[in-house]
Design a protein around this motif. Structure first.
Motif, short mmCIF file in Angstrom:
data_model
loop_
_atom_site.label_atom_id
_atom_site.label_comp_id
_atom_site.label_asym_id
_atom_site.label_seq_id
_atom_site.Cartn_x
_atom_site.Cartn_y
_atom_site.Cartn_z
N VAL A 1 26.13 -2.03 -23.75
CA VAL A 1 25.98 -0.82 -22.95
C VAL A 1 26.26 0.38 -23.86
O VAL A 1 27.23 0.37 -24.62
CB VAL A 1 26.97 -0.80 -21.77
CG1 VAL A 1 26.88 0.52 -21.01
CG2 VAL A 1 26.71 -1.98 -20.83
N GLY A 2 25.40 1.37 -23.79
CA GLY A 2 25.64 2.64 -24.50
C GLY A 2 25.66 3.77 -23.47
O GLY A 2 24.70 3.94 -22.72
N ILE A 3 26.77 4.49 -23.41
CA ILE A 3 26.86 5.62 -22.46
C ILE A 3 27.12 6.90 -23.24
O ILE A 3 27.93 6.92 -24.16
CB ILE A 3 27.97 5.39 -21.41
CG1 ILE A 3 27.68 4.10 -20.63
CG2 ILE A 3 28.04 6.58 -20.44
CD1 ILE A 3 28.67 3.79 -19.52
N ILE A 4 26.43 7.94 -22.84
CA ILE A 4 26.52 9.21 -23.53
C ILE A 4 26.37 10.31 -22.49
O ILE A 4 25.86 10.06 -21.40
CB ILE A 4 25.40 9.28 -24.61
CG1 ILE A 4 25.73 10.30 -25.68
CG2 ILE A 4 24.04 9.54 -24.01
CD1 ILE A 4 24.88 10.14 -26.92
N GLU A 5 26.82 11.51 -22.82
CA GLU A 5 26.54 12.65 -21.94
C GLU A 5 25.26 13.34 -22.42
O GLU A 5 25.23 13.89 -23.52
CB GLU A 5 27.71 13.64 -21.94
CG GLU A 5 28.93 13.16 -21.18
CD GLU A 5 28.71 13.02 -19.68
OE1 GLU A 5 27.88 13.77 -19.12
OE2 GLU A 5 29.36 12.15 -19.07
N ALA A 6 24.22 13.29 -21.61
CA ALA A 6 23.01 14.06 -21.89
C ALA A 6 23.25 15.48 -21.37
O ALA A 6 24.18 15.70 -20.60
CB ALA A 6 21.83 13.43 -21.17
N PRO A 7 22.46 16.45 -21.79
CA PRO A 7 22.66 17.81 -21.27
C PRO A 7 22.76 17.84 -19.75
O PRO A 7 23.53 18.61 -19.18
CB PRO A 7 21.43 18.56 -21.77
CG PRO A 7 21.08 17.88 -23.05
CD PRO A 7 21.40 16.42 -22.81
N ARG A 8 22.01 16.98 -19.09
CA ARG A 8 22.00 16.99 -17.62
C ARG A 8 23.03 16.08 -16.99
O ARG A 8 23.19 16.08 -15.77
CB ARG A 8 20.61 16.60 -17.13
CG ARG A 8 19.58 17.62 -17.47
CD ARG A 8 18.22 17.04 -17.75
NE ARG A 8 17.32 18.06 -18.23
CZ ARG A 8 17.25 18.45 -19.49
NH1 ARG A 8 18.02 17.89 -20.42
NH2 ARG A 8 16.43 19.40 -19.87
N GLY A 9 23.73 15.29 -17.80
CA GLY A 9 24.78 14.45 -17.24
C GLY A 9 24.86 13.08 -17.88
O GLY A 9 24.15 12.77 -18.85
N THR A 10 25.72 12.26 -17.32
CA THR A 10 26.02 10.95 -17.90
C THR A 10 24.77 10.07 -17.92
O THR A 10 24.03 9.99 -16.95
CB THR A 10 27.12 10.26 -17.07
OG1 THR A 10 28.13 11.24 -16.78
CG2 THR A 10 27.74 9.11 -17.83
N LEU A 11 24.56 9.44 -19.06
CA LEU A 11 23.37 8.61 -19.26
C LEU A 11 23.80 7.20 -19.64
O LEU A 11 24.54 7.00 -20.60
CB LEU A 11 22.52 9.22 -20.38
CG LEU A 11 21.32 8.42 -20.90
CD1 LEU A 11 20.30 8.21 -19.79
CD2 LEU A 11 20.68 9.13 -22.08
N PHE A 12 23.34 6.22 -18.86
CA PHE A 12 23.72 4.82 -19.08
C PHE A 12 22.53 4.05 -19.64
O PHE A 12 21.45 4.09 -19.05
CB PHE A 12 24.11 4.15 -17.75
CG PHE A 12 25.24 4.80 -16.99
CD1 PHE A 12 25.06 6.02 -16.36
CD2 PHE A 12 26.47 4.17 -16.88
CE1 PHE A 12 26.09 6.61 -15.64
CE2 PHE A 12 27.51 4.75 -16.16
CZ PHE A 12 27.32 5.97 -15.54
N HIS A 13 22.73 3.35 -20.74
CA HIS A 13 21.73 2.42 -21.26
C HIS A 13 22.37 1.04 -21.35
O HIS A 13 23.40 0.89 -22.01
CB HIS A 13 21.26 2.83 -22.67
CG HIS A 13 20.23 3.92 -22.68
ND1 HIS A 13 19.23 3.98 -23.62
CD2 HIS A 13 20.03 4.97 -21.87
CE1 HIS A 13 18.47 5.05 -23.39
NE2 HIS A 13 18.95 5.67 -22.33
N HIS A 14 21.76 0.06 -20.74
CA HIS A 14 22.31 -1.29 -20.69
C HIS A 14 21.20 -2.27 -21.10
O HIS A 14 20.11 -2.24 -20.53
CB HIS A 14 22.77 -1.58 -19.24
CG HIS A 14 23.39 -2.93 -19.06
ND1 HIS A 14 23.75 -3.42 -17.83
CD2 HIS A 14 23.73 -3.90 -19.94
CE1 HIS A 14 24.28 -4.62 -17.95
NE2 HIS A 14 24.27 -4.94 -19.23
N TYR A 15 21.48 -3.10 -22.11
CA TYR A 15 20.45 -4.01 -22.61
C TYR A 15 21.00 -5.42 -22.84
O TYR A 15 22.19 -5.60 -23.10
CB TYR A 15 19.91 -3.53 -23.97
CG TYR A 15 19.36 -2.13 -23.99
CD1 TYR A 15 18.09 -1.86 -23.51
CD2 TYR A 15 20.12 -1.08 -24.49
CE1 TYR A 15 17.58 -0.57 -23.53
CE2 TYR A 15 19.62 0.22 -24.51
CZ TYR A 15 18.35 0.47 -24.03
OH TYR A 15 17.85 1.73 -24.05
#
Lengths: 236, 479
Positions: free
Chosen positions: B376-390
């Protein structure tokens, strides 16, 4: 009798050794004839037709056609450039070539040819073929979506590596590169040190986990168009 | 579209001056009171499906094509995920700082674009000003200096991205376990030349947003506003962080729902609900449930969540921001703009700090360790929290992908904002273009990236259609 052949490419006098192809003679003279299936370490094959030139008005593939005394070759003309752009477009629409996320982008000969010949958006409809990926080998990946059937890997494995890992199967639209085994690449004796692995002009045969290690700006065709190395020979 | 009961339906399609393609439908009853208002996401994304079978190292470059505004977010979220696949999550200082620089460059360009290009016309001219001037061209004509600042700040952010990712849009900088280039001295010096100008312009941008919000607080406080939970990542010491940290969620009063949650187990805390009328899902905090567990993400949530900013100018601004609500979370929708400009100030300060860090000229770019198959990679995008799960199989191919983008998290809040504005401003009155723009103003506060929440292509004219209760088209306006 002289042992040199003299002929003309686009009005420029070029000399060749007897038996040399038009492409080899042109390269030595610093004249770029575009190509995809041809490779300096492999015997001529003549399948992609990107190197087609007019020899005394007749289309011939420059990679297979021997130079002959007094022939008139048309290479870098408006007519030939248009024909090559069409060939490149057909190769692009025939496969699934997604340059935006292809790791070969910037190092890809097909992409570089498209840029050199001004192919931005193909006029032919995309065929979106259903092709598969063979990722079974621990170090090598085959992505058939990007294969242009140039047979460089087939020939390199056979002629340079002495292995026969790859072969063509099927005919016409069904033609594809297969491995010389019942199942997958992992079942062959392919090895990451094989010359065949690095000889693919597109992103169909790749070393695994290399990906985007080379930054944009440092890739093969980032600063100079394909063929620049040959043209730099002119007058050398 | 005809309705079956005695209602009128108004459609705003597509919503303008946002990224991507969405539409709003407003149902009026017989007395012209708003019965229901919804933001619809009408197109389909599909990335989770077509990344299946692709090699994992391709994903950070591939998935960033979700968006042309903040591709760096997807690039870095996927890269963070793939770091773990190759066991390289403990990046070298050069790799981590290059990624941070890239990310702050993106915050600068994206926030500048959003504030100056997309939203400033509403703030400068009024929500219902003449549509002929309520646009970025109108801003350039009346406030040329401001317009130039907006354009130049965005350009600077894009230049930061170019030297870190190789291209201004859709670069390749982050690779599993690191980065593919460092920052040359020439690149550094080029950026340092203008950084002090950016700091000055950043200060004036915060002032514009702050003054506007404070001066109009009475009008803005209820505008599309409601109490909500707030979610973001947070650094281990509670500092504001947009690149790495555990998940923090607070309720509308600031009570912690969870804190410093390991990114890898986000699934234990967040779930997604599907509703039949939208392609976009509705995430919620599991422990509270779908009814009340929805939350806001983005600038407002991040500033509410942060204990402090580790840069002086932004921290001073944060304190002023929090003072407005007596240090309790700010739940005012239109305060997103102020929070966004504080964040932009912070990113400019961090860019300056990073440019002066010699680690960026290091040559140790990639680390690798023990292989994993789920990440899982989580980051704050300009518009908010972004979750990537692979999930990745032993052949290096992706077998599963799940992306929860910022706008998806803000789905329920945006729908609430649309409903609230429609109820407050459209009920029982003659509906004009200016009034309909109020609905869009509320959506724009969230800076929705509809293209990444779904998928967008083609032209986007605004069409507003007004139907009577029999389903007959009464009026149609297009711009």
């Amino acid at each position: 009798m002289s042992d040199k052949i003299t002929f003309m490419i686009d009005g420029v006098e070029v000399q060749a050794q007897p038996g040399q192809t038009i492409m080899v003679a042109a390269d030595a003279a610093g004249i770029y004839i575009p190509r995809l299936c041809a490779h300096k370490d492999l015997a001529p094959f003549g399948s992609c037709r990107v190197c087609t030139v007019l020899v005394n008005g007749r289309p011939q593939s420059a990679c297979t056609q021997p130079a002959a005394e007094g022939i008139m070759v048309e290479n870098n003309t408006k007519k030939m450039t248009k024909m090559r752009a069409n060939l490149i477009e057909m190769l692009l629409v025939e496969g699934n070539h997604y340059c935006p996320y292809c790791e070969k982008s910037g190092n890809c000969e097909l992409q570089a040819l498209a840029y050199r010949f001004g192919v931005m958006v193909p006029k032919y409809p995309f065929m979106f073929p259903n092709r598969d990926v063979d990722a079974s080998h621990p170090d090598i990946l085959i992505d058939r979506n990007r294969c242009v059937l140039c047979a460089r890997c087939v020939r390199a494995s056979r002629d340079l590596d002495g292995k026969n890992v790859f072969q063509f199967v099927g005919r016409g639209p069904e033609k594809r590169v297969e491995v010389n085994a019942n199942a997958r690449l992992a079942d062959t004796n392919a090895d990451v040190t094989d010359k065949a692995v690095d000889i693919c002009p597109v992103g169909a045969l790749l070393r695994k986990r290399v990906g985007f290690e080379v930054p944009i700006g440092k890739r093969l065709y980032d600063s100079k168009p394909i063929g620049s190395d040959i043209e730099a020979q002119k007058g050398a | 579209m005809p309705t079956t009961d005695k209602t009128k339906r108004i459609v705003i399609e597509p919503v303008t001056r946002v990224e991507g393609h969405g539409k709003v439908t407003i149902l009026l009853d017989e007395k012209s009171k708003v019965k229901q208002a919804r933001l619809h996401i009408v197109e389909f994304r599909g990335f989770e499906r077509f990344i299946q079978g692709r090699p994992f190292w391709e994903i950070p470059v591939m998935v960033q094509r979700l968006c042309g505004i903040c591709p760096v977010s997807h690039h870095l979220a996927a890269a963070k995920a793939m770091d773990r696949i190759v066991g390289g999550e403990n990046l070298t200082p050069t790799a981590e700082k290059m990624r941070l620089l890239m990310h702050h460059g993106q915050f600068l360009q994206s926030h500048a674009l959003h504030f100056f290009h997309l939203c400033s016309p509403d703030l400068l001219f009024g929500f219902d000003a003449d549509v002929a001037i309520r646009n970025v061209i109108g801003v350039a004509a009346k406030y040329p200096e401001l317009a130039v600042q907006g354009v130049m700040m965005r350009k600077y952010g894009q230049e930061v991205i170019k030297v870190t990712a190789g291209k201004k849009i859709h670069g390749t900088g982050a690779i599993p376990g690191g980065i593919n280039k460092n920052l040359s001295i020439a690149e550094r010096d080029e950026l340092l030349r203008d950084i002090d100008q950016m700091i000055e312009w950043g200060k004036s941008a915060v002032k514009i947003a702050k003054d506007y919000t404070v001066e109009n607080l009475e009008k803005l406080a209820p505008f599309g506003s409601f109490d909500s939970n707030h979610l973001s990542i947070i650094r281990s010491d509670g500092a504001y962080d947009i690149y790495d940290g555990g998940l923090r969620a607070i309720d509308f009063e600031g009570n912690k729902i969870f804190d410093h949650v390991d990114n890898q187990v986000y699934n234990d805390y967040i779930a997604e609900e599907v509703r039949p009328w939208s392609y976009m899902k509705f995430p919620f905090i599991k422990s509270i449930g779908p009814e009340n567990g929805w939350y806001r993400v983005g600038p407002l949530a991040r500033v509410n969540n942060a204990d402090y900013f580790d840069s002086p100018l932004a921290e001073a601004e944060r304190k002023e921001f929090m003072a407005v609500t007596n240090d309790k979370p700010n739940n005012i929708t239109m305060a997103y703009h102020w929070a966004r400009m504080i964040e932009m100030m912070h990113s400019i300060e961090k860019i300056k700090e990073l440019l002066n860090d010699t680690d960026l000229q290091g040559t140790d770019l990639v680390v690798k360790g023990d292989r994993r198959e789920e990440t899982v990679g989580i980051i704050e995008a300009p518009r908010g929290t972004l979750f990537h799960h692979y999930k990745v199989d032993k052949n290096d191919q992706i077998t599963m992908g799940n992306l929860i983008v910022s706008t998806t998290s803000n789905n329920e809040p945006m729908n609430r904002a649309v409903q609230k504005v429609a109820e407050d401003h459209l009920s029982g009155v003659e509906i004009t273009e200016g009034l309909l723009n109020h609905v869009e103003v509320a959506i724009r506060a969230y800076d929705p990236c509809l293209s990444c929440a779904t998928h967008a292509m083609g032209q986007m004219p605004l069409v507003v259609e007004l139907f009577d209760c029999e389903g007959n088209l009464l009026d149609k306006k297009q711009k």
